[in-house]
Design an enzyme around this catalytic site. Structure first.
Site, PDB file in Angstrom:
ATOM      1  CG  ASP A 292      -1.791   1.127   1.413  1.00 34.34           C
ATOM      2  OD1 ASP A 292      -1.610   2.142   0.698  1.00 34.34           O
ATOM      3  OD2 ASP A 292      -2.702   1.037   2.254  1.00 34.34           O
ATOM      4  CB  ILE A 293       1.551   3.913  -2.469  1.00 30.42           C
ATOM      5  CG1 ILE A 293       2.804   4.757  -2.744  1.00 30.42           C
ATOM      6  CG2 ILE A 293       0.284   4.729  -2.563  1.00 30.42           C
ATOM      7  CD1 ILE A 293       3.061   5.055  -4.175  1.00 30.42           C
TER       8      ILE A 293
ATOM      9  N   GLY B  14      -9.457   5.330  -6.094  1.00 28.32           N
ATOM     10  CA  GLY B  14      -8.198   4.601  -6.244  1.00 28.32           C
ATOM     11  C   GLY B  14      -7.101   5.094  -5.318  1.00 28.32           C
ATOM     12  CB  VAL B  15      -3.449   5.154  -5.832  1.00 30.27           C
ATOM     13  CG1 VAL B  15      -3.184   6.094  -6.964  1.00 30.27           C
ATOM     14  CG2 VAL B  15      -2.257   5.065  -4.912  1.00 30.27           C
ATOM     15  CG  ASP B  16      -6.249  11.393  -6.272  1.00 33.01           C
ATOM     16  OD1 ASP B  16      -5.609  11.954  -5.374  1.00 33.01           O
ATOM     17  OD2 ASP B  16      -6.869  12.004  -7.162  1.00 33.01           O
TER      18      ASP B  16
ATOM     19  CB  THR C 288      -2.299   0.331 -14.726  1.00 29.93           C
ATOM     20  OG1 THR C 288      -2.011   0.273 -13.324  1.00 29.93           O
ATOM     21  CG2 THR C 288      -1.044   0.666 -15.503  1.00 29.93           C
TER      22      THR C 288
ATOM     23  CE1 TYR D  66      -8.164   9.117 -14.831  1.00 31.15           C
ATOM     24  CE2 TYR D  66      -5.887   9.815 -15.039  1.00 31.15           C
ATOM     25  CZ  TYR D  66      -7.185  10.076 -14.662  1.00 31.15           C
ATOM     26  OH  TYR D  66      -7.511  11.309 -14.127  1.00 31.15           O
TER      27      TYR D  66
HETATM   28  P1  ADP Z   1      -5.234   5.910 -12.458  1.00 32.16           P
HETATM   29  O1  ADP Z   1      -6.391   6.860 -12.410  1.00 32.16           O
HETATM   30  O2  ADP Z   1      -3.915   6.617 -12.730  1.00 32.16           O
HETATM   31  O3  ADP Z   1      -5.477   4.739 -13.344  1.00 32.16           O
HETATM   32  P2  ADP Z   1      -5.874   4.353 -10.031  1.00 32.16           P
HETATM   33  O4  ADP Z   1      -5.804   4.846  -8.650  1.00 32.16           O
HETATM   34  O5  ADP Z   1      -7.221   4.049 -10.593  1.00 32.16           O
HETATM   35  O6  ADP Z   1      -5.077   5.427 -10.938  1.00 32.16           O
HETATM   36  O7  ADP Z   1      -4.976   3.069 -10.184  1.00 32.16           O
HETATM   37  C1  ADP Z   1      -3.589   3.063 -10.316  1.00 32.16           C
HETATM   38  C2  ADP Z   1      -3.016   1.827  -9.657  1.00 32.16           C
HETATM   39  O8  ADP Z   1      -2.911   2.058  -8.261  1.00 32.16           O
HETATM   40  C3  ADP Z   1      -3.857   0.566  -9.814  1.00 32.16           C
HETATM   41  O9  ADP Z   1      -2.976  -0.519 -10.101  1.00 32.16           O
HETATM   42  C4  ADP Z   1      -4.484   0.387  -8.429  1.00 32.16           C
HETATM   43  O10 ADP Z   1      -4.729  -0.981  -8.143  1.00 32.16           O
HETATM   44  C5  ADP Z   1      -3.367   0.905  -7.563  1.00 32.16           C
HETATM   45  N1  ADP Z   1      -3.712   1.297  -6.189  1.00 32.16           N
HETATM   46  C6  ADP Z   1      -4.925   1.625  -5.657  1.00 32.16           C
HETATM   47  N2  ADP Z   1      -4.802   1.906  -4.348  1.00 32.16           N
HETATM   48  C7  ADP Z   1      -3.476   1.763  -4.038  1.00 32.16           C
HETATM   49  C8  ADP Z   1      -2.692   1.897  -2.847  1.00 32.16           C
HETATM   50  N3  ADP Z   1      -3.250   2.244  -1.677  1.00 32.16           N
HETATM   51  N4  ADP Z   1      -1.345   1.640  -2.925  1.00 32.16           N
HETATM   52  C9  ADP Z   1      -0.770   1.297  -4.079  1.00 32.16           C
HETATM   53  N5  ADP Z   1      -1.441   1.154  -5.239  1.00 32.16           N
HETATM   54  C10 ADP Z   1      -2.772   1.380  -5.220  1.00 32.16           C
END
Ligand code: ADP
Length: 183
Positions: free
Chosen positions: A16-17, A38-40, A131, A134
């Site tokens: 988890d980032i 998502g990650v944002d 990925t 998007y």
């Molecule tokens: P984008 O809009 O750039 O596609 P996303 O957040 O939808 O961004 O996804 C980008 C990647 O981050 C995906 O592989 C998703 O599984 C991953 N991701 C989501 N949450 C986390 C997290 N907490 N830590 C690391 N990677 C994550």
């Protein structure tokens, strides 16, 4: 998987980032810098409300109210995160950013690394930009990410780059691509 490149370290791991302890973590943001899914969303939730305020200020003061452009990067503090800084970048959307998608994704990695260097940082964690929602194909995104990061590390005395993958499948794809880039 950990490799040494020109005295730098590149680590690929599952995780988890928001939990990473590097100087900076990279957010796969959108141009509005208002958080999202998502990650944002995970990064904004873990960093706290101060991060949203900082992002609003960046848009007003550094971007004159405009969106952050695809491939560009800006830096804020990390607030409640272990990482001291968050570097926000906007990845290309596979189905709408029709032209130069590969170059734009490479720019995300290049500009995030550049801003880390400019701020005197020596470690950074990336998620798999573009990925998720998007829809950039992971295979191609991994190839671009690994090539761009390895090229950068061959040219700079930086420190440590961590690629934080959120699934075992992504981890396998990124490790395969990294091995190929290093051959
Ligand atoms: P984008 O809009 O750039 O596609 P996303 O957040 O939808 O961004 O996804 C980008 C990647 O981050 C995906 O592989 C998703 O599984 C991953 N991701 C989501 N949450 C986390 C997290 N907490 N830590 C690391 N990677 C994550």
């Amino acid at each position: 998987m950990k490799v040494s490149i020109h005295g730098n370290e590149l680590e690929l791991k599952m995780g988890d980032i928001t939990k990473q302890t590097t100087d900076a973590i990279v957010n796969a943001a959108n141009g509005l810098l208002m958080g999202g899914g998502g990650v944002d969303g995970a990064i904004h939730e873990a960093a706290g409300a101060e991060l949203l305020e900082a992002c609003k200020q960046i848009r007003q003061e550094q971007l004159n109210g405009e969106y952050l452009a695809v491939g560009e990067a800006v830096i804020s503090k990390g607030y409640h995160l272990s990482a001291k800084y968050v570097i926000h970048t906007v990845g290309p959307i596979w189905y709408t950013d029709v032209e130069n998608k590969e170059m734009l994704l490479a720019n995300c990695y290049k500009n995030a690394l550049k801003i880390a260097v400019d701020n005197g940082l020596s470690s950074i964690s990336f998620p798999s930009i573009s990925t998720g929602v998007y829809r950039f194909p992971v295979d191609l995104a991994a190839e671009i990410a690994m090539k761009t990061i390895v090229d950068f590390l061959r040219d700079h005395a930086f420190g440590k780059v961590v690629m934080t993958l959120f699934s075992e499948e992504d981890y396998k794809i990124y490790t395969t691509k990294l091995k190929r880039v290093l051959q």
